[in-house]
Design a protein around this motif. Structure first.
Motif, PDB file in Angstrom:
ATOM      1  N   ARG B 139      -1.204 -13.390  -0.415  1.00  0.00           N
ATOM      2  CA  ARG B 139      -2.422 -13.011   0.290  1.00  0.00           C
ATOM      3  C   ARG B 139      -2.574 -11.748   0.871  1.00  0.00           C
ATOM      4  NH1 ARG B 139      -1.151 -15.746   5.472  1.00  0.00           N
ATOM      5  NH2 ARG B 139      -2.148 -17.722   4.581  1.00  0.00           N
ATOM      6  N   VAL B 140      -3.596 -10.995   0.337  1.00  0.00           N
ATOM      7  CA  VAL B 140      -3.767  -9.381   0.845  1.00  0.00           C
ATOM      8  C   VAL B 140      -5.008  -9.361   1.782  1.00  0.00           C
ATOM      9  CG1 VAL B 140      -3.049  -8.860  -1.408  1.00  0.00           C
ATOM     10  CG2 VAL B 140      -5.349  -9.183  -1.130  1.00  0.00           C
ATOM     11  N   GLY B 141      -4.890  -8.172   2.281  1.00  0.00           N
ATOM     12  CA  GLY B 141      -6.082  -7.800   3.352  1.00  0.00           C
ATOM     13  C   GLY B 141      -6.536  -6.634   2.710  1.00  0.00           C
ATOM     14  N   ILE B 142      -7.988  -6.598   3.138  1.00  0.00           N
ATOM     15  CA  ILE B 142      -8.699  -5.372   2.462  1.00  0.00           C
ATOM     16  C   ILE B 142      -9.370  -4.709   3.827  1.00  0.00           C
ATOM     17  CG2 ILE B 142     -10.642  -4.569   1.019  1.00  0.00           C
ATOM     18  CD1 ILE B 142      -8.690  -5.916  -0.693  1.00  0.00           C
ATOM     19  N   TYR B 143      -8.955  -3.381   3.960  1.00  0.00           N
ATOM     20  CA  TYR B 143      -9.663  -2.804   5.066  1.00  0.00           C
ATOM     21  C   TYR B 143     -10.927  -2.275   4.608  1.00  0.00           C
ATOM     22  CZ  TYR B 143     -10.480  -0.560   9.565  1.00  0.00           C
ATOM     23  OH  TYR B 143     -11.075  -0.136  10.709  1.00  0.00           O
ATOM     24  N   VAL B 144     -12.233  -2.406   5.538  1.00  0.00           N
ATOM     25  CA  VAL B 144     -13.254  -1.767   4.899  1.00  0.00           C
ATOM     26  C   VAL B 144     -13.697  -0.924   6.253  1.00  0.00           C
ATOM     27  CG1 VAL B 144     -15.719  -2.080   4.063  1.00  0.00           C
ATOM     28  CG2 VAL B 144     -13.780  -3.529   3.440  1.00  0.00           C
ATOM     29  N   PRO B 145     -14.136   0.477   5.979  1.00  0.00           N
ATOM     30  CA  PRO B 145     -14.604   1.225   7.403  1.00  0.00           C
ATOM     31  C   PRO B 145     -15.958   0.674   7.595  1.00  0.00           C
ATOM     32  CG  PRO B 145     -13.764   2.494   5.492  1.00  0.00           C
ATOM     33  CD  PRO B 145     -13.920   1.129   4.905  1.00  0.00           C
ATOM     34  N   GLY B 146     -16.414   0.690   8.840  1.00  0.00           N
ATOM     35  CA  GLY B 146     -17.707   0.221   9.402  1.00  0.00           C
ATOM     36  C   GLY B 146     -18.485   1.485   9.528  1.00  0.00           C
ATOM     37  N   GLY B 147     -19.670   1.304  10.012  1.00  0.00           N
ATOM     38  CA  GLY B 147     -20.434   2.497  10.488  1.00  0.00           C
ATOM     39  C   GLY B 147     -20.933   3.410   9.508  1.00  0.00           C
ATOM     40  N   ASP B 220       0.310 -10.061   2.908  1.00  0.00           N
ATOM     41  CA  ASP B 220       1.348  -9.445   2.372  1.00  0.00           C
ATOM     42  C   ASP B 220       1.322  -7.933   1.987  1.00  0.00           C
ATOM     43  OD1 ASP B 220       3.265 -11.765   2.091  1.00  0.00           O
ATOM     44  OD2 ASP B 220       1.496 -12.552   0.556  1.00  0.00           O
ATOM     45  N   LYS B 221      -0.003  -7.485   1.801  1.00  0.00           N
ATOM     46  CA  LYS B 221      -0.158  -6.275   1.447  1.00  0.00           C
ATOM     47  C   LYS B 221      -1.435  -5.912   2.163  1.00  0.00           C
ATOM     48  CE  LYS B 221       0.101  -2.889  -2.333  1.00  0.00           C
ATOM     49  NZ  LYS B 221       0.788  -2.506  -3.511  1.00  0.00           N
ATOM     50  N   VAL B 241       4.476  -5.041   5.506  1.00  0.00           N
ATOM     51  CA  VAL B 241       3.756  -5.293   4.576  1.00  0.00           C
ATOM     52  C   VAL B 241       3.791  -4.222   3.591  1.00  0.00           C
ATOM     53  CG1 VAL B 241       2.323  -6.782   5.916  1.00  0.00           C
ATOM     54  CG2 VAL B 241       1.732  -4.496   5.690  1.00  0.00           C
ATOM     55  N   GLY B 242       3.253  -4.421   2.158  1.00  0.00           N
ATOM     56  CA  GLY B 242       3.039  -3.519   1.543  1.00  0.00           C
ATOM     57  C   GLY B 242       1.549  -2.630   1.865  1.00  0.00           C
ATOM     58  N   ILE B 243       1.511  -1.399   1.637  1.00  0.00           N
ATOM     59  CA  ILE B 243       0.332  -0.786   1.817  1.00  0.00           C
ATOM     60  C   ILE B 243      -0.043   0.219   0.391  1.00  0.00           C
ATOM     61  CG2 ILE B 243       0.449  -0.611   4.191  1.00  0.00           C
ATOM     62  CD1 ILE B 243       1.059   2.603   3.735  1.00  0.00           C
ATOM     63  N   ASP B 244      -1.289   0.538   0.490  1.00  0.00           N
ATOM     64  CA  ASP B 244      -1.663   1.447  -0.676  1.00  0.00           C
ATOM     65  C   ASP B 244      -1.376   2.923  -0.206  1.00  0.00           C
ATOM     66  OD1 ASP B 244      -3.485   1.373   1.027  1.00  0.00           O
ATOM     67  OD2 ASP B 244      -5.194   1.656  -0.427  1.00  0.00           O
ATOM     68  N   MET B 245      -1.719   3.863  -1.058  1.00  0.00           N
ATOM     69  CA  MET B 245      -1.510   5.317  -0.670  1.00  0.00           C
ATOM     70  C   MET B 245      -2.480   5.417   0.862  1.00  0.00           C
ATOM     71  SD  MET B 245       0.725   6.952  -2.222  1.00  0.00           S
ATOM     72  CE  MET B 245       0.498   8.389  -1.831  1.00  0.00           C
TER      73      MET B 245
END
Lengths: 447, 447
Positions: B139-147, B220-221, B241-245
């Motif tokens: 399972r992964v999480g995607i952060y998407v900026p708003g505004g 997980d990331k 968790v894992g992260i990208d750069m």
């Protein structure tokens, strides 16, 4: 009878059918990774100091922490000649073992490179080329702990993948408290293709590699295990350079169906526990009588172990013998734990292996003791700990390579892609992005 | 004439032959990544609070920071149906562009999976099996900026590689300040295979994904860009968790031999500069007259750009037009900078491409504007910034997979390997490791 001989090692007995099993397992798995604020602050100071003063700071810390009376960082350099000399000075059976282990590790990582480390390209019908170019890092740093935990096998496991990846320069740092240099570590560096080494350790070594000093070259990535100061320093410099994962205590999980001699399994649990009092050894088996037999083997074998005090504390504080309903449930529990080392002590390997999703390394069958993997089977022994196998991987050739996307859009391709990009760029309010695409459209660009 | 029309964009002119060139370039590349201690402290508080209080904390922060008057985190959930509805509600040309871009991104990442993301095995002559099993994250999480910086293309670029890797559950978080939901972002999530989304942002969203709450599942990331709070939060939870750069400001470097229309290059520099005042646009060319022509194009085109104020500030503060001795030197300077985006505006691509070692993505030829790559060529637009292309890679399928080593030592293999392991383990003072290997020797083990 000495005090040590009265030691008992009694891993916690659990039963997966017990109502509080989940809570008990969770508690046993817990390990305080709490960062020590005092260490963090001290490390931040050391990093800033080395960044500002370079060699002078490295020299100060090395004199103070390692008790060396050197007057320049240059004196701490260990050149390729010194590494070779160390190799030539160790006994022949150790030389042979290092070389045979290195050859196997090299062969495995070469296969890894061939399987997943090559550049690739594809072409669209309109001539557009897409791909990825895979290249080695220019220079990497390998941290090797000194003192009691000085492991030549770690030198092989960190340096050989870098060497196979094609990294031209591999710089090793290793603390030498009171000037003690470990000849096996230096010999392993020679065998593994380390370019040069420095007798520097701790946060100051990490700082020197990350920022560079007049004497110690700045690297692109730092790998290798270390104490709390080293781990904190690596975490701090992440972003300035690449790092590998921050390792927690080592762990083994054994899935047993009762067909492997209990002595073998007991010794495998010991071989994890002897690393460190915080190390974790867990055995899962559907057969309670087998768990009893392993406990009996533990009781019998413990007094024969030189590191029995560490083993006993590790097993008592963090070990567990867990009876499961069946092997399938044992596999599910293993996935939840995502262990660093996972042994499948079973004769039905093809049945269980596909069920195992999260583990650093999977050791299949009674003959595959973890220790064979630790030293010489070929795969890397630097593995994700503390459940991080959920999202990370063994150290490998891929850690010493990076990828660059390649895109060559044909004039034809620019017509199709330009229209898509234009719509999406306008949708994001990025007009220059849209215009850049539109300029390449034939009706517009005029080239 | 308005004030905006009097804007000038004058990137710094440098000459690689000047005696102080290195120092000037170093200064221009500098960018203060200095972490703000106040932000760090605030983020640490938010993380601890979400970890302790879960949904209640997420709700508090979302009400306070995003001005939402919801009474439960469940109200912030955006289900698959809502994502689909958003997709169906946008204009047809945007639907088509999203789908065409997604199809190309999917195809490229599928090729990446085939080229370097498959399990592999090898066997020794003695029957010992070695290999690596490659599996998707759970399972992964995607952060998407708003505004203002809400980019649907980022949704495609983060979610599609996860989907192609086989991740079963992709959870998106996106802040919706004052309840404003960006329909293109939700539509892109539908196209990209996002499983479900939450209208939560900031450090509280990162914390919820890293630790899990009653409503938001632990992943997980976590990947995806964000502001300083998000970046700090990701750095904090790295390891759990894992992260990208952690991304810095975006950059483009153009290598030009003078054969590409100056307007095209000027617009490519703009398309980087319009992102952010801190964005960096650099042009390297051996021909001073061509640099003049690009400056003239900048002067002429700037007033036509809606985001001209941002573009002008970015180019004035961080841009550079650099005359080099020749193209080979330009390539060497590019390697030193290790840019995120590297355009080769030349007709001699096969000559220069092999010299380019460090870059996130390489755009070859006049038709390959960076913006085509940003949206739809296929390769990922999440790329290493601030020189980190020296050691890291574009986001890819590999970021959503992990590897487990496989080792199955045959009875025969255990004889050879056991002897090597035994020597090395004794050399490290790890007797249990040695004994575990020795137990498998035929003369000893008795199985």
């Amino acid at each position: 009878m000495t005090a040590a001989d009265t030691l008992l090692a009694r891993p916690l007995r659990l039963d997966s059918a017990a109502p509080d099993f989940d809570a008990q397992l969770t508690q046993r798995l817990q390990w305080s990774a709490a960062t020590d604020a005092a260490i963090e602050a001290r490390v931040a100071e050391i990093l800033a100091d080395v960044r500002a003063r370079g060699d002078a700071a490295v020299l100060d810390y090395t004199r103070r922490f390692d008790g060396l009376s050197v007057t320049s960082v240059a004196e701490l350099a260990i050149g390729a000649d010194a590494l070779r000399a160390a190799f030539e000075a160790i006994p022949a059976h150790q030389r042979d073992a290092l070389q045979e282990a290195a050859a196997r590790i090299r062969r495995y990582h070469q296969a890894q490179l061939d399987a997943c480390g090559r550049s690739w390209q594809m072409r669209d019908a309109d001539g557009t080329l897409l791909g990825q170019k895979v290249t080695p890092l220019d220079r990497v740093g390998i941290y090797v702990p000194g003192g009691k935990a000085a492991y030549p096998s770690s030198v092989l496991m960190n340096a050989i993948p870098a060497h196979v990846a094609g990294v031209p320069e591999i710089v090793m740092v290793v603390p030498t408290p009171r000037g003690e240099r470990n000849p096996l570590v230096l010999a392993a560096a020679h065998v593994a293709g380390v370019s040069r080494a420095f007798a520097v350790g701790g946060a100051q070594a990490v700082a020197a590699l990350a920022y560079g000093t007049a004497t110690i070259p700045r690297v692109d990535k730092i790998t290798g295990p270390g104490n709390a100061y080293v781990a904190s320093a690596k975490k701090h410099v992440f972003g300035t350079v690449g790092i590998d994962m921050i390792a927690g205590p080592s762990e083994i999980l054994v899935l047993a169906d009762g067909t492997t001699p209990p002595d073998w399994v007991a010794m495998d649990l010991f071989s994890q526990a002897e690393h460190d009092e915080l190390a974790q050894s867990i055995l899962l088996c559907p057969d309670a009588a087998y768990l009893d037999a392993v406990q009996a083997a533990i009781d019998r074998l413990l007094p024969t172990m030189p590191r029995r005090a560490i083993i006993a504390k590790s097993l008592n504080d963090r070990g567990a013998l867990i009876r499961t309903r069946d092997m399938a449930e044992a596999c599910a529990i293993s996935n939840r734990i995502a262990p660093e080392h996972l042994e499948v002590a079973s004769r039905e390997l093809r049945r269980w292996e596909p069920l195992l999703r999260h583990a650093g390394a999977i050791f299949l069958g009674a003959y595959t003791s973890e220790s064979l993997g630790d030293y010489c089977a070929g795969p890397n022994h630097v593995l994700p700990t503390s459940g991080t196998a959920r999202f990370s991987s063994p150290l490998g050739v891929y850690d010493f390579q990076k990828r660059s996307s390649l895109i060559e859009v044909s004039a034809e391709g620019a017509q199709t892609l330009g229209r898509i990009a234009s719509v999406l760029a306008h949708g994001e309010g990025l007009t220059a992005h849209a215009r850049a695409a539109e300029l390449r459209l034939r009706a517009e660009g005029g080239a």
